[in-house]
Design an enzyme around this catalytic site. Structure first.
Site, mmCIF file in Angstrom:
data_model
loop_
_atom_site.group_PDB
_atom_site.id
_atom_site.type_symbol
_atom_site.label_atom_id
_atom_site.label_comp_id
_atom_site.label_asym_id
_atom_site.label_seq_id
_atom_site.Cartn_x
_atom_site.Cartn_y
_atom_site.Cartn_z
ATOM 1 N N HIS A 160 -1.947 -4.498 17.656
ATOM 2 C CA HIS A 160 -1.063 -4.236 18.797
ATOM 3 C C HIS A 160 -1.838 -4.287 20.110
ATOM 4 O O HIS A 160 -1.334 -4.796 21.122
ATOM 5 C CB HIS A 160 -0.403 -2.867 18.644
ATOM 6 C CG HIS A 160 0.700 -2.842 17.637
ATOM 7 N ND1 HIS A 160 1.705 -3.782 17.612
ATOM 8 C CD2 HIS A 160 0.962 -1.965 16.624
ATOM 9 C CE1 HIS A 160 2.548 -3.496 16.619
ATOM 10 N NE2 HIS A 160 2.116 -2.400 16.007
ATOM 11 N N HIS B 46 -4.217 -2.589 11.987
ATOM 12 C CA HIS B 46 -2.860 -2.897 12.445
ATOM 13 C C HIS B 46 -2.678 -2.458 13.896
ATOM 14 O O HIS B 46 -2.124 -3.200 14.719
ATOM 15 C CB HIS B 46 -1.839 -2.192 11.544
ATOM 16 C CG HIS B 46 -0.421 -2.325 12.012
ATOM 17 N ND1 HIS B 46 0.388 -3.374 11.638
ATOM 18 C CD2 HIS B 46 0.324 -1.537 12.836
ATOM 19 C CE1 HIS B 46 1.576 -3.235 12.202
ATOM 20 N NE2 HIS B 46 1.568 -2.124 12.933
ATOM 21 N N GLU B 47 -3.143 -1.271 14.218
ATOM 22 C CA GLU B 47 -3.018 -0.781 15.599
ATOM 23 C C GLU B 47 -3.886 -1.601 16.550
ATOM 24 O O GLU B 47 -3.495 -1.830 17.701
ATOM 25 C CB GLU B 47 -3.380 0.704 15.675
ATOM 26 C CG GLU B 47 -2.504 1.601 14.816
ATOM 27 C CD GLU B 47 -1.011 1.394 15.053
ATOM 28 O OE1 GLU B 47 -0.621 1.028 16.186
ATOM 29 O OE2 GLU B 47 -0.231 1.574 14.103
#
Length: 231
Positions: A106, A102-103
């Site tokens: 980003h 998920h990071e």
């Protein structure tokens, strides 16, 4: 005579949002704990998965750092650093790999100039200002019978609402990217991706809850402002 701001009937507006926030926290902790005990069959650790994904998308210049705490994971677009918490960094669990991916999502958003992320980053200073000034200005306006200050405080809080609303598509997109990357690269098996999805969906719920809470706070301020006008 001003204590009713804390105990007036408008407090009922916050109750559904509070319940949602509590449930979201329980959900994310419970789901993360559940899948933290389920290790990926490949045995890859979260930081290794993150490194592999970053390198795959040409982001080998983005370092990965370990930070203290639990679920304090984040990507810092200002200095292009991905940080993983102690509970995630070295873990080979499905939960940790999902959070790490998920990071990475980003980081890739940042590299691709994803518009909602650019908007969110641009309004961070205004949102921070709104967070710091909204309630003090509202309280001062209430104390000194200055409706203009109350209204300015409300406007500052609207900036906070906008930040929350822009955050939602940014977080949803990062999770969608993460699940797609994990599937496409085979870092997680098909039957393991569902666990990562459950963790990321639970995490997304916390952002929804934060947005609902902020909107409930705004409604309460508006309701109380209307009560003051009637006096």
């Amino acid at each position: 005579m001003y204590f009713p701001l804390f105990f007036d009937p408008t407090f009922i507006i916050l109750i559904p949002a509070l319940l949602l926030a509590i449930w979201a926290q329980i959900k994310v902790q419970g789901t993360f704990n559940q899948f933290s005990k389920v290790y990926s069959r490949k045995g890859v650790r979260a930081y290794e998965a993150a490194r592999a994904l970053l390198d795959r998308f040409g982001l080998s210049n983005v370092p990965i750092e370990r930070i203290s705490g639990s679920l304090t994971d984040h990507y810092d677009p200002r200095i292009k650093v991905l940080r993983l918490s102690e509970s995630v960094y070295s873990s080979p669990s499905i939960a940790a790999i999902g959070v790490a991916a998920h990071e990475v999502g980003h980081a890739i958003q940042d590299a691709n100039a994803y518009k909602p992320l650019k908007v969110r980053n641009a309004i961070v200073p205004v949102a921070n200002l709104g967070t710091g000034l909204a309630f003090p200005l509202f309280f001062i306006g209430l104390l000194f019978r200055a409706p203009v200050l109350m209204d300015i405080g409300i406007l500052f809080f609207v900036a906070v609402i906008i930040f929350h609303l822009v955050t939602l598509p940014v977080e949803f997109d990062a999770s969608a990217r993460a699940l797609r990357y994990l599937t496409d690269t085979g870092l997680l098996a098909q039957d393991e991706v569902g666990g990562a999805r459950a963790v990321l969906n639970a995490a997304a719920l916390t952002y929804v809850a934060a947005t609902v809470m902020a909107m409930a706070q705004l409604l309460r301020l508006l309701a109380f402002r209307n009560m003051v006008d009637r006096r």
